[in-house]
Design a protein around this motif. Structure first.
Motif, PDB file in Angstrom:
ATOM      1  N   PRO A   5      44.930  30.214  38.508  1.00  0.00           N
ATOM      2  CA  PRO A   5      44.504  31.580  38.819  1.00  0.00           C
ATOM      3  C   PRO A   5      45.605  32.603  38.548  1.00  0.00           C
ATOM      4  O   PRO A   5      45.339  33.716  38.115  1.00  0.00           O
ATOM      5  CB  PRO A   5      44.148  31.522  40.307  1.00  0.00           C
ATOM      6  CG  PRO A   5      44.873  30.313  40.838  1.00  0.00           C
ATOM      7  CD  PRO A   5      44.937  29.343  39.699  1.00  0.00           C
ATOM      8  N   HIS A   6      46.858  32.217  38.795  1.00  0.00           N
ATOM      9  CA  HIS A   6      48.016  33.062  38.508  1.00  0.00           C
ATOM     10  C   HIS A   6      49.266  32.235  38.755  1.00  0.00           C
ATOM     11  O   HIS A   6      49.195  31.129  39.300  1.00  0.00           O
ATOM     12  CB  HIS A   6      48.036  34.326  39.387  1.00  0.00           C
ATOM     13  CG  HIS A   6      48.074  34.038  40.869  1.00  0.00           C
ATOM     14  ND1 HIS A   6      49.244  33.753  41.546  1.00  0.00           N
ATOM     15  CD2 HIS A   6      47.094  33.967  41.798  1.00  0.00           C
ATOM     16  CE1 HIS A   6      48.984  33.538  42.825  1.00  0.00           C
ATOM     17  NE2 HIS A   6      47.681  33.647  43.007  1.00  0.00           N
ATOM     18  N   ASP A  20      49.651  37.208  36.226  1.00  0.00           N
ATOM     19  CA  ASP A  20      48.879  37.447  37.444  1.00  0.00           C
ATOM     20  C   ASP A  20      47.398  37.188  37.148  1.00  0.00           C
ATOM     21  O   ASP A  20      47.028  36.761  36.056  1.00  0.00           O
ATOM     22  CB  ASP A  20      49.105  38.883  37.926  1.00  0.00           C
ATOM     23  CG  ASP A  20      48.897  39.033  39.419  1.00  0.00           C
ATOM     24  OD1 ASP A  20      48.290  38.132  40.039  1.00  0.00           O
ATOM     25  OD2 ASP A  20      49.325  40.054  39.982  1.00  0.00           O
ATOM     26  N   VAL A  21      46.537  37.476  38.117  1.00  0.00           N
ATOM     27  CA  VAL A  21      45.101  37.362  37.888  1.00  0.00           C
ATOM     28  C   VAL A  21      44.710  38.343  36.780  1.00  0.00           C
ATOM     29  O   VAL A  21      45.469  39.259  36.442  1.00  0.00           O
ATOM     30  CB  VAL A  21      44.318  37.650  39.179  1.00  0.00           C
ATOM     31  CG1 VAL A  21      44.699  36.653  40.263  1.00  0.00           C
ATOM     32  CG2 VAL A  21      44.536  39.078  39.657  1.00  0.00           C
ATOM     33  N   THR A  52      45.606  43.179  44.884  1.00  0.00           N
ATOM     34  CA  THR A  52      46.304  41.962  44.482  1.00  0.00           C
ATOM     35  C   THR A  52      47.739  42.014  44.974  1.00  0.00           C
ATOM     36  O   THR A  52      48.479  42.945  44.619  1.00  0.00           O
ATOM     37  CB  THR A  52      46.302  41.804  42.952  1.00  0.00           C
ATOM     38  OG1 THR A  52      44.954  41.805  42.486  1.00  0.00           O
ATOM     39  CG2 THR A  52      46.952  40.487  42.535  1.00  0.00           C
ATOM     40  N   SER A  88      47.681  34.556  46.665  1.00  0.00           N
ATOM     41  CA  SER A  88      46.492  34.979  45.938  1.00  0.00           C
ATOM     42  C   SER A  88      45.816  36.114  46.697  1.00  0.00           C
ATOM     43  O   SER A  88      46.050  36.298  47.895  1.00  0.00           O
ATOM     44  CB  SER A  88      45.512  33.811  45.805  1.00  0.00           C
ATOM     45  OG  SER A  88      46.007  32.818  44.944  1.00  0.00           O
ATOM     46  N   CYS A 102      44.068  28.144  45.380  1.00  0.00           N
ATOM     47  CA  CYS A 102      44.711  29.431  45.625  1.00  0.00           C
ATOM     48  C   CYS A 102      46.221  29.269  45.496  1.00  0.00           C
ATOM     49  O   CYS A 102      46.745  28.168  45.362  1.00  0.00           O
ATOM     50  CB  CYS A 102      44.345  29.941  47.017  1.00  0.00           C
ATOM     51  SG  CYS A 102      44.846  28.798  48.340  1.00  0.00           S
TER      52      CYS A 102
END
Length: 243
Positions: free
Chosen positions: A114-115, A122-123, A133, A145, A180
């Motif tokens: 996800p990141h 990052d996302v 965020t 997250s 996450c």
């Protein structure tokens, strides 16, 4: 006994100082394929972990190293690279990894992250335009997250898109479950609503009914819960027993 990539079993006489490749508890190439140049020592830290630009890597003849020949190429791909625009997926990025691994006699173990902890990993930007965020604190090694249901729903959609396209592909050895936290490794998982975590876990179970699924050993309760519906294994980054 040696099980080769085509699943054929051979029984070999072994003497001293003999090592055999074992695809599930052995060495893997990381962000590289067999025969790629090793990352030079002058490259530091997380810079080693970028998805490589294939055009920038010089191929060299494969030479034995003092470790077993890696039959699996492990790659971590950022969500923002896989889904740069909402609903638009870079299947070609994954296909390129699978095709090159096949040419090198490897299969791919893949984690869609996800990141990470880095601002440029990052996302996706389109998601950041809709929800808050968190940034990485200056004193912290990792970052959180977004604690928002849409983060989990959107990431789950990306997981399902990945599975719709690649589940059961024989070139894909396994998919590493990411949830996450930085790299998807479950950082502060206890602070997130269980139903949001379950949203992502359910996506993996629906999307990959045939491909092997593995999850981080630091979230055993999730692996055990998932295993009630289908086998899910454990994994960790390790050389030997990390207790």
């Amino acid at each position: 006994m040696l099980r080769t990539p085509d699943r054929t079993v051979h029984y070999l006489p072994l003497g001293r100082d003999v090592s055999l490749p074992n695809p599930h508890i052995g060495f893997q190439s990381f962000q590289r394929f067999r025969g790629d140049r090793l990352i030079p020592d002058s490259v530091e830290g997380w810079e080693k972990e970028f998805l490589p630009d294939r055009a920038g890597i010089l191929r060299t003849p494969w030479e034995p190293f003092p470790h077993p020949d890696p039959l699996i190429a492990y790659f971590r791909v950022c969500w923002k690279d896989f889904e740069p625009d909402e609903g638009e997926y870079r299947f070609d990025l994954i296909e390129g990894l699978l095709a090159e691994a096949s040419r090198q006699g490897q299969t791919v173990m893949l984690r869609l992250m996800p990141h990470t902890t880095r601002p440029n990993q990052d996302v996706p930007d389109w998601l950041k335009a809709h929800i808050p965020t968190p940034e990485r604190p200056a004193t912290a090694r990792v970052k959180d997250s977004p604690n928002h249901p849409e983060f989990f729903r959107a990431f789950a959609r990306a997981v399902e898109a990945l599975g719709d396209r690649f589940d059961g592909d024989e070139r894909m050895e396994a998919v590493d479950i990411a949830l996450c936290g930085a790299w998807g490794e479950g950082h502060r998982i206890e602070t997130f609503p269980p139903e949001d975590i379950q949203t992502v876990l359910d996506a993996y179970l629906r999307a990959f009914p045939r491909t092997i699924l593995l999850g981080q050993i630091n979230c055993p309760q999730l692996n055990l819960a998932a295993s009630e519906r289908r086998p899910v294994g454990f994994r960790c980054d390790s050389l030997g027993d990390m207790n």
